[in-house]
Design a protein around this motif. Structure first.
Motif, PDB file in Angstrom:
ATOM      1  N   ASP A   1      -6.740   9.020  -1.634  1.00 43.30           N
ATOM      2  CA  ASP A   1      -7.753   8.758  -0.607  1.00 43.30           C
ATOM      3  C   ASP A   1      -7.839  10.003   0.269  1.00 43.30           C
ATOM      4  OD1 ASP A   1      -9.564   7.578   1.073  1.00 43.30           O
ATOM      5  OD2 ASP A   1      -8.100   6.320   2.119  1.00 43.30           O
TER       6      ASP A   1
ATOM      7  N   ARG B   1     -12.234   5.200  14.190  1.00 44.05           N
ATOM      8  CA  ARG B   1     -10.920   4.562  14.233  1.00 44.05           C
ATOM      9  C   ARG B   1      -9.913   5.356  15.061  1.00 44.05           C
ATOM     10  NH1 ARG B   1      -8.810   5.000   7.997  1.00 44.05           N
ATOM     11  NH2 ARG B   1      -6.730   4.992   8.860  1.00 44.05           N
TER      12      ARG B   1
ATOM     13  N   GLU C   1      -1.883   9.986  -1.267  1.00 47.61           N
ATOM     14  CA  GLU C   1      -2.396  11.281  -0.784  1.00 47.61           C
ATOM     15  C   GLU C   1      -1.389  12.009   0.095  1.00 47.61           C
ATOM     16  OE1 GLU C   1      -3.946   8.409  -0.349  1.00 47.61           O
ATOM     17  OE2 GLU C   1      -3.789   7.927   1.780  1.00 47.61           O
TER      18      GLU C   1
ATOM     19  N   ARG D   1       0.420   5.123  -0.045  1.00 53.31           N
ATOM     20  CA  ARG D   1      -0.662   6.103   0.133  1.00 53.31           C
ATOM     21  C   ARG D   1      -0.305   7.391  -0.616  1.00 53.31           C
ATOM     22  NH1 ARG D   1      -0.651   3.789   5.854  1.00 53.31           N
ATOM     23  NH2 ARG D   1      -2.787   3.079   6.247  1.00 53.31           N
TER      24      ARG D   1
ATOM     25  N   LYS E   1      -7.849  12.097   6.320  1.00 52.88           N
ATOM     26  CA  LYS E   1      -6.757  12.621   5.473  1.00 52.88           C
ATOM     27  C   LYS E   1      -7.138  13.973   4.899  1.00 52.88           C
ATOM     28  CE  LYS E   1      -6.030   7.867   4.691  1.00 52.88           C
ATOM     29  NZ  LYS E   1      -7.269   7.163   5.103  1.00 52.88           N
TER      30      LYS E   1
ATOM     31  N   ARG F   1      -1.972   3.342  -4.323  1.00 48.37           N
ATOM     32  CA  ARG F   1      -3.394   3.577  -4.083  1.00 48.37           C
ATOM     33  C   ARG F   1      -3.773   4.954  -4.611  1.00 48.37           C
ATOM     34  NH1 ARG F   1      -5.804   3.638   1.863  1.00 48.37           N
ATOM     35  NH2 ARG F   1      -4.634   5.588   2.001  1.00 48.37           N
TER      36      ARG F   1
ATOM     37  N   CYS G   1      -4.196  -4.631   4.457  1.00 43.23           N
ATOM     38  CA  CYS G   1      -3.299  -3.486   4.593  1.00 43.23           C
ATOM     39  C   CYS G   1      -3.694  -2.553   5.727  1.00 43.23           C
ATOM     40  CB  CYS G   1      -3.143  -2.737   3.280  1.00 43.23           C
ATOM     41  SG  CYS G   1      -4.652  -2.002   2.680  1.00 43.23           S
ATOM     42  N   GLY G   2      -4.628  -2.974   6.560  1.00 42.82           N
ATOM     43  CA  GLY G   2      -4.945  -2.183   7.749  1.00 42.82           C
ATOM     44  C   GLY G   2      -3.852  -2.354   8.792  1.00 42.82           C
TER      45      GLY G   2
ATOM     46  N   GLU H   1     -13.211  -1.792   2.206  1.00 40.06           N
ATOM     47  CA  GLU H   1     -13.192  -1.068   3.475  1.00 40.06           C
ATOM     48  C   GLU H   1     -14.533  -0.429   3.788  1.00 40.06           C
ATOM     49  OE1 GLU H   1     -10.131   1.991   3.520  1.00 40.06           O
ATOM     50  OE2 GLU H   1     -10.484   2.543   1.452  1.00 40.06           O
TER      51      GLU H   1
ATOM     52  N   LEU I   1       0.856  -1.196   0.000  1.00 39.18           N
ATOM     53  CA  LEU I   1       0.000   0.000   0.000  1.00 39.18           C
ATOM     54  C   LEU I   1       0.880   1.230   0.000  1.00 39.18           C
ATOM     55  CD1 LEU I   1      -2.800   1.455   0.476  1.00 39.18           C
ATOM     56  CD2 LEU I   1      -2.299   1.299   2.901  1.00 39.18           C
TER      57      LEU I   1
ATOM     58  N   MET J   1     -10.093  -1.737  -2.856  1.00 36.13           N
ATOM     59  CA  MET J   1     -10.029  -1.867  -1.397  1.00 36.13           C
ATOM     60  C   MET J   1     -11.397  -2.265  -0.887  1.00 36.13           C
ATOM     61  SD  MET J   1      -7.572   1.034   0.199  1.00 36.13           S
ATOM     62  CE  MET J   1      -7.430   0.217   1.794  1.00 36.13           C
TER      63      MET J   1
ATOM     64  N   GLY K   1      -8.925  -2.851   3.815  1.00 36.32           N
ATOM     65  CA  GLY K   1      -8.531  -1.729   4.665  1.00 36.32           C
ATOM     66  C   GLY K   1      -9.279  -1.856   5.975  1.00 36.32           C
ATOM     67  N   SER K   2      -8.661  -2.572   6.890  1.00 40.93           N
ATOM     68  CA  SER K   2      -9.401  -2.862   8.131  1.00 40.93           C
ATOM     69  C   SER K   2      -9.568  -1.615   8.988  1.00 40.93           C
ATOM     70  CB  SER K   2      -8.682  -3.940   8.929  1.00 40.93           C
ATOM     71  OG  SER K   2      -7.395  -3.479   9.269  1.00 40.93           O
ATOM     72  N   ASN K   3      -8.701  -0.614   8.824  1.00 40.02           N
ATOM     73  CA  ASN K   3      -8.859   0.590   9.657  1.00 40.02           C
ATOM     74  C   ASN K   3     -10.247   1.181   9.430  1.00 40.02           C
ATOM     75  OD1 ASN K   3      -6.141   0.148  10.142  1.00 40.02           O
ATOM     76  ND2 ASN K   3      -5.450   1.720   8.724  1.00 40.02           N
ATOM     77  N   ASP K   4     -10.602   1.300   8.166  1.00 35.52           N
ATOM     78  CA  ASP K   4     -11.927   1.829   7.865  1.00 35.52           C
ATOM     79  C   ASP K   4     -13.009   0.758   7.969  1.00 35.52           C
ATOM     80  OD1 ASP K   4     -11.806   4.663   7.310  1.00 35.52           O
ATOM     81  OD2 ASP K   4     -10.454   4.143   5.678  1.00 35.52           O
TER      82      ASP K   4
HETATM   83  C1  PEP Z   1      -7.471   1.170   5.961  1.00 43.69           C
HETATM   84  O1  PEP Z   1      -8.504   1.835   5.942  1.00 43.69           O
HETATM   85  O2  PEP Z   1      -7.321   0.152   6.647  1.00 43.69           O
HETATM   86  C2  PEP Z   1      -6.316   1.545   5.139  1.00 43.69           C
HETATM   87  C3  PEP Z   1      -5.304   0.730   4.956  1.00 43.69           C
HETATM   88  O3  PEP Z   1      -6.284   2.761   4.612  1.00 43.69           O
HETATM   89  P1  PEP Z   1      -6.116   4.081   5.462  1.00 43.69           P
HETATM   90  O4  PEP Z   1      -5.638   3.720   6.831  1.00 43.69           O
HETATM   91  O5  PEP Z   1      -5.151   4.899   4.685  1.00 43.69           O
HETATM   92  O6  PEP Z   1      -7.503   4.632   5.465  1.00 43.69           O
END
Ligand code: PEP
Ligand code: MG
Length: 325
Positions: free
Chosen positions: A87, A217, A50, A48, A92, A84, A254-255, A183, A46, A181, A204-207
């Motif tokens: 985003d 998050r 942005e 990023r 962000k 990517r 990729c989280g 997410e 990943l 992704m 994207g586990s964060n989202d």
């Molecule tokens: C996510 O959402 O898990 C991710 C990898 O992307 P970001 O943290 O940049 O939103």
């Protein structure tokens, strides 16, 4: 510890019982990329893009984007690098791009929604990626896909830019892979529609966890609700892993959770074999992989998933496995 991890870097990333686990970097700054040589990671799962926009005071021009992507590819060399698409929005913030305040920016006008709505921005970025590739293979990841439709629209933009390049007599990447992704939870219920369209998928586990749990998050007060490996979340992630198998599409996590040992173990236990993480996590996770007998962990996590023990139970169970090693 650093020296200890450095000694692991050239060992193949395979569990004791023979499952290959691909470890990749999450990145976004060219300055991070030489770390690939220190960690021995297989590539960048990943990148990023942005970040370049977030640290600038105005929109980076086409040539500035080209320069960054070309330099990133140069450092990555033969190792795969997944760019990517922008985003922007949510956590962000790019101040010079956000015109109107939103009550819920994480669920707002962001990411590929913005990209498809302001096609100039998306076109320029895709053009920059294609030029930077200079004929080499290119991997592009589409963030915050909510509907398969957005993904196929993005592919059309890519195709148009490829045609444009070809007409101009410029080199076209020998192979372009476009990934989505996962997410946004809705996409979990559309995997059979999405996966035949994609070349790869990245979770994207964060989202994803933020939206599955309705827990921000970045808000520590709701971090308990956010637990990404509580059984309901693990079941959700497993839907993607299983769909990837059915369609023979690689699935990467990729989280941030991929870089934490207990969480990474949970992911491997449900069949995830591609983990992308901050470069500093590669050493510890590699060590975990090298010492791991995966099959028994797989068995007990699968049992927990079907028996429905609660989320705390599985965290304790996995921490015990790690202690035993
Ligand atoms: C996510 O959402 O898990 C991710 C990898 O992307 P970001 O943290 O940049 O939103
Ligand atoms: Mg995200």
């Amino acid at each position: 510890r650093q020296a200890h991890y450095a000694a692991l870097k050239s060992k193949p990333s395979v569990t004791r019982d023979g499952t290959e686990i691909t470890l990749l970097h999450n990145s976004g700054l060219v300055a991070d990329l030489p770390m690939l040589n220190d960690t021995g990671a297989a590539g960048v799962g990943l990148f990023r893009t942005e970040l370049q926009f977030m640290i600038a005071s105005r929109l980076p021009r086409l040539q500035e984007q080209v320069d960054l992507y070309a330099e990133a590819m140069r450092i990555a060399g033969d190792r795969p690098l997944v760019f990517r698409l922008l985003d922007i929005g949510g956590d962000k913030v790019v101040p010079y791009l956000r015109a109107t305040a939103e009550e819920n920016p994480a669920m707002g006008y962001r990411s590929i929604r913005l990209g498809l709505d302001r096609p100039g921005l998306l076109r320029t970025q895709i053009r920059a990626l294609l030029i930077a590739a200079a004929g080499r293979p290119l991997k592009i990841l589409v963030p915050m896909v909510t509907e398969t439709f957005e993904f196929t629209q993005t592919r059309i933009v890519v195709k148009r830019e490829v045609e444009r390049l070809r007409r101009a007599g410029e080199p076209v990447p020998e192979r372009i892979e476009l990934g989505a992704m996962v997410e946004v939870p809705s996409l979990l219920f559309e995997l059979d529609r999405l996966l035949p369209e994609t070349d790869f998928v990245s979770i994207g586990s964060n989202d994803l966890v933020q939206f599955l749990t309705a827990a921000d998050r970045s808000n520590p007060r709701v971090s308990r609700a956010y637990d990404p490996i509580a059984l309901p979340r693990l079941r959700a992630i497993k839907l993607v892993v299983d769909a990837g198998r059915r369609y023979n599409i690689p699935v990467t996590m990729c989280g941030e959770l991929a870089g934490r040992p207990v969480e990474a173990l949970a992911l491997m236990a449900i069949g995830m074999t591609r983990l992308s993480m901050g470069p500093g996590s590669i050493g510890p996770i590699k060590e975990l992989v090298l010492n791991l007998d995966l099959e028994p962990v797989h068995q007990s996590v699968m049992a927990a998933l079907t028996d429905g023990a609660d989320g705390v139970g599985i965290r304790d169970l996995l921490a015990e496995w790690i202690d035993k090693q």
